[in-house]
Design a protein around this motif. Structure first.
Motif, mmCIF file in Angstrom:
data_model
loop_
_atom_site.group_PDB
_atom_site.id
_atom_site.type_symbol
_atom_site.label_atom_id
_atom_site.label_comp_id
_atom_site.label_asym_id
_atom_site.label_seq_id
_atom_site.Cartn_x
_atom_site.Cartn_y
_atom_site.Cartn_z
ATOM 1 N N PRO A 182 -27.126 20.303 -33.045
ATOM 2 C CA PRO A 182 -26.860 20.780 -31.698
ATOM 3 C C PRO A 182 -25.420 21.259 -31.544
ATOM 4 C CG PRO A 182 -28.020 18.675 -31.637
ATOM 5 C CD PRO A 182 -27.614 18.908 -33.060
ATOM 6 N N ALA A 183 -25.249 22.367 -30.842
ATOM 7 C CA ALA A 183 -23.907 22.906 -30.627
ATOM 8 C C ALA A 183 -23.231 22.182 -29.470
ATOM 9 C CB ALA A 183 -23.992 24.401 -30.309
ATOM 10 N N GLN A 184 -21.922 22.283 -29.448
ATOM 11 C CA GLN A 184 -21.189 21.722 -28.334
ATOM 12 C C GLN A 184 -21.393 22.599 -27.109
ATOM 13 O OE1 GLN A 184 -17.138 21.425 -29.661
ATOM 14 N NE2 GLN A 184 -17.492 19.521 -30.740
ATOM 15 N N SER A 185 -21.111 22.057 -25.955
ATOM 16 C CA SER A 185 -21.291 22.790 -24.713
ATOM 17 C C SER A 185 -20.492 24.084 -24.726
ATOM 18 C CB SER A 185 -20.841 21.921 -23.535
ATOM 19 O OG SER A 185 -20.809 22.672 -22.351
ATOM 20 N N SER A 186 -21.146 25.172 -24.261
ATOM 21 C CA SER A 186 -20.464 26.462 -24.181
ATOM 22 C C SER A 186 -19.540 26.529 -22.982
ATOM 23 C CB SER A 186 -21.490 27.597 -24.108
ATOM 24 O OG SER A 186 -22.244 27.497 -22.917
ATOM 25 N N GLY A 187 -19.787 25.673 -21.980
ATOM 26 C CA GLY A 187 -18.974 25.701 -20.771
ATOM 27 C C GLY A 187 -19.483 26.729 -19.781
ATOM 28 N N ARG A 188 -18.845 26.792 -18.629
ATOM 29 C CA ARG A 188 -19.211 27.736 -17.574
ATOM 30 C C ARG A 188 -17.958 28.499 -17.156
ATOM 31 N NH1 ARG A 188 -22.959 24.825 -18.813
ATOM 32 N NH2 ARG A 188 -24.694 24.116 -17.492
ATOM 33 N N LEU A 189 -18.116 29.793 -16.996
ATOM 34 C CA LEU A 189 -17.000 30.607 -16.538
ATOM 35 C C LEU A 189 -17.546 31.852 -15.861
ATOM 36 C CD1 LEU A 189 -13.964 31.268 -16.390
ATOM 37 C CD2 LEU A 189 -14.151 32.240 -18.684
ATOM 38 N N VAL A 190 -17.104 32.109 -14.637
ATOM 39 C CA VAL A 190 -17.460 33.320 -13.910
ATOM 40 C C VAL A 190 -16.165 33.969 -13.442
ATOM 41 C CG1 VAL A 190 -18.714 34.298 -11.952
ATOM 42 C CG2 VAL A 190 -19.636 32.295 -13.157
ATOM 43 N N ARG A 191 -15.938 35.188 -13.890
ATOM 44 C CA ARG A 191 -14.688 35.881 -13.543
ATOM 45 C C ARG A 191 -15.020 37.202 -12.865
ATOM 46 N NH1 ARG A 191 -11.647 36.086 -18.508
ATOM 47 N NH2 ARG A 191 -10.984 33.979 -17.988
ATOM 48 N N VAL A 192 -14.382 37.455 -11.735
ATOM 49 C CA VAL A 192 -14.631 38.663 -10.960
ATOM 50 C C VAL A 192 -13.493 39.648 -11.164
ATOM 51 C CG1 VAL A 192 -15.093 39.607 -8.679
ATOM 52 C CG2 VAL A 192 -15.882 37.303 -9.253
ATOM 53 N N HIS A 193 -13.848 40.864 -11.573
ATOM 54 C CA HIS A 193 -12.880 41.951 -11.742
ATOM 55 C C HIS A 193 -13.023 42.899 -10.554
ATOM 56 C CE1 HIS A 193 -12.059 41.099 -16.116
ATOM 57 N NE2 HIS A 193 -13.205 40.466 -15.948
ATOM 58 N N GLY A 194 -11.997 42.975 -9.726
ATOM 59 C CA GLY A 194 -12.062 43.806 -8.542
ATOM 60 C C GLY A 194 -12.293 42.977 -7.292
ATOM 61 N N ASP A 195 -12.314 43.656 -6.166
ATOM 62 C CA ASP A 195 -12.472 42.997 -4.863
ATOM 63 C C ASP A 195 -13.908 43.175 -4.384
ATOM 64 O OD1 ASP A 195 -12.381 42.030 -2.290
ATOM 65 O OD2 ASP A 195 -10.521 43.048 -1.754
ATOM 66 N N VAL A 196 -14.673 42.098 -4.435
ATOM 67 C CA VAL A 196 -16.077 42.162 -4.029
ATOM 68 C C VAL A 196 -16.217 42.551 -2.567
ATOM 69 C CG1 VAL A 196 -18.134 40.752 -3.651
ATOM 70 C CG2 VAL A 196 -16.868 40.542 -5.790
ATOM 71 N N THR A 197 -15.313 42.089 -1.717
ATOM 72 C CA THR A 197 -15.451 42.301 -0.279
ATOM 73 C C THR A 197 -15.268 43.760 0.128
ATOM 74 O OG1 THR A 197 -13.109 41.809 0.122
ATOM 75 C CG2 THR A 197 -14.660 39.962 0.205
ATOM 76 N N THR A 198 -14.576 44.546 -0.678
ATOM 77 C CA THR A 198 -14.359 45.962 -0.349
ATOM 78 C C THR A 198 -15.075 46.904 -1.313
ATOM 79 O OG1 THR A 198 -12.322 46.060 -1.670
ATOM 80 C CG2 THR A 198 -12.101 45.450 0.658
ATOM 81 N N ALA A 199 -15.850 46.376 -2.216
ATOM 82 C CA ALA A 199 -16.494 47.190 -3.245
ATOM 83 C C ALA A 199 -17.617 48.045 -2.669
ATOM 84 C CB ALA A 199 -17.049 46.287 -4.349
ATOM 85 N N ASP A 200 -17.800 49.230 -3.275
ATOM 86 C CA ASP A 200 -18.944 50.079 -2.952
ATOM 87 C C ASP A 200 -20.179 49.641 -3.734
ATOM 88 O OD1 ASP A 200 -17.410 51.899 -1.291
ATOM 89 O OD2 ASP A 200 -16.568 52.695 -3.156
ATOM 90 N N ARG A 201 -19.933 49.119 -4.933
ATOM 91 C CA ARG A 201 -21.004 48.644 -5.799
ATOM 92 C C ARG A 201 -20.529 47.388 -6.520
ATOM 93 N NH1 ARG A 201 -25.701 51.668 -5.166
ATOM 94 N NH2 ARG A 201 -26.356 50.578 -7.061
ATOM 95 N N VAL A 202 -21.464 46.518 -6.872
ATOM 96 C CA VAL A 202 -21.147 45.303 -7.624
ATOM 97 C C VAL A 202 -22.083 45.225 -8.823
ATOM 98 C CG1 VAL A 202 -21.014 42.788 -7.588
ATOM 99 C CG2 VAL A 202 -20.356 44.097 -5.551
#
Length: 250
Positions: free
Chosen positions: A20-40
């Motif tokens: 069994p492999a070790q935990s890969s972990g969790r990571l979510v990174r946002v590039h840009g401003d979601v609140t003003t985006a035209d598309r996501v």
């Protein structure tokens, strides 16, 4: 902006020999401003992704996000695109039994639904899911729960549990590089092993697009046909996506 959260066919015998492999972990990174985006766009990776490798190369989520943004800036400088590089689940090791079952995908689908729900609270912009390999299983399971996304792009899919693209109201896209080893993987299910039907199959109903001559890790490679088309999907330009040309027969 950064958030952290708290098959190779039927090679089962070889998989069982791998510890069994070790935990890969969790990571979510946002590039840009979601609140003003035209598309996501949300990039959902497949196997062998960890927090440590998250940014290493255009075939990993962080590198894929940067490549997508660069391509989008060239194609449509005036469009504000925000890209979410997402590792919200335990990405299974390629050489493991986990990658041949949907247990990790079930967990991933629940986490992805939470992420998209959170995005929808922040923006009214259309959201596209760009899903690679095992990540396509994650995305399809998530979308089947009524996810508010406009497009679902599946590349190098090992197969889906659904019989047709009608499992979601989103536009479903499918692509496969001509040198991707995934084309040799049986798209079937035997008990708990495997995933089901190929979204590239005739009659499934996905919109098939050209993914070029790349291999399994080349879909976000700068300058590639696949990246150009994935970017058009992310930008909401379906009419500009290059359809898969019919195969010539002798």
């Amino acid at each position: 902006m950064r958030f952290r959260h708290g098959v190779l066919g039927m090679l089962a015998l070889g998989a069982l020999l791998v510890p069994p492999a070790q935990s890969s972990g969790r990571l979510v990174r946002v590039h840009g401003d979601v609140t003003t985006a035209d598309r996501v766009a949300v990039i959902v990776p497949g196997a062998d992704i960890t927090v440590d490798t998250f940014d290493t190369g255009s075939h990993r989520p962080g590198g894929s996000a940067r490549a997508l943004l660069t391509e989008a800036a060239g194609q449509s400088p005036g469009t504000r695109l925000a890209v979410v590089a997402w590792l919200g689940y335990e990405s299974p090791p390629t050489w493991s039994l986990d990658v041949m079952t949907d247990s990790a995908a079930d967990e991933g689908a629940r986490a992805l639904r939470r992420t998209v729900t959170d995005l929808r609270r922040r923006t009214a912009a259309p959201i596209a899911l760009l899903c690679h390999s095992y990540g396509s299983v994650v995305c399809a399971k998530a979308a089947a729960g009524g996810l508010p996304v406009s497009d679902l792009a599946l590349v190098a899919s090992p197969g889906l549990e659904f019989r047709s693209a009608t499992f979601t109201t989103a536009r479903v896209w499918a692509g496969l590089g001509s040198n991707d080893w995934m084309r040799f993987v049986p798209k079937t299910r035997l008990g708990p092993l495997g995933f089901g039907r190929d979204p590239m199959a005739p009659g499934f109903g996905a919109r098939l697009f050209e993914a070029g001559e790349g291999g399994h890790s080349d879909y976000f490679r700068p300058g590639s046909t696949s990246l150009r088309n994935l970017t058009r999907i992310a930008l909401g330009r379906p009419d500009q996506v290059t359809p898969l040309a019919p195969r010539r027969t002798a």
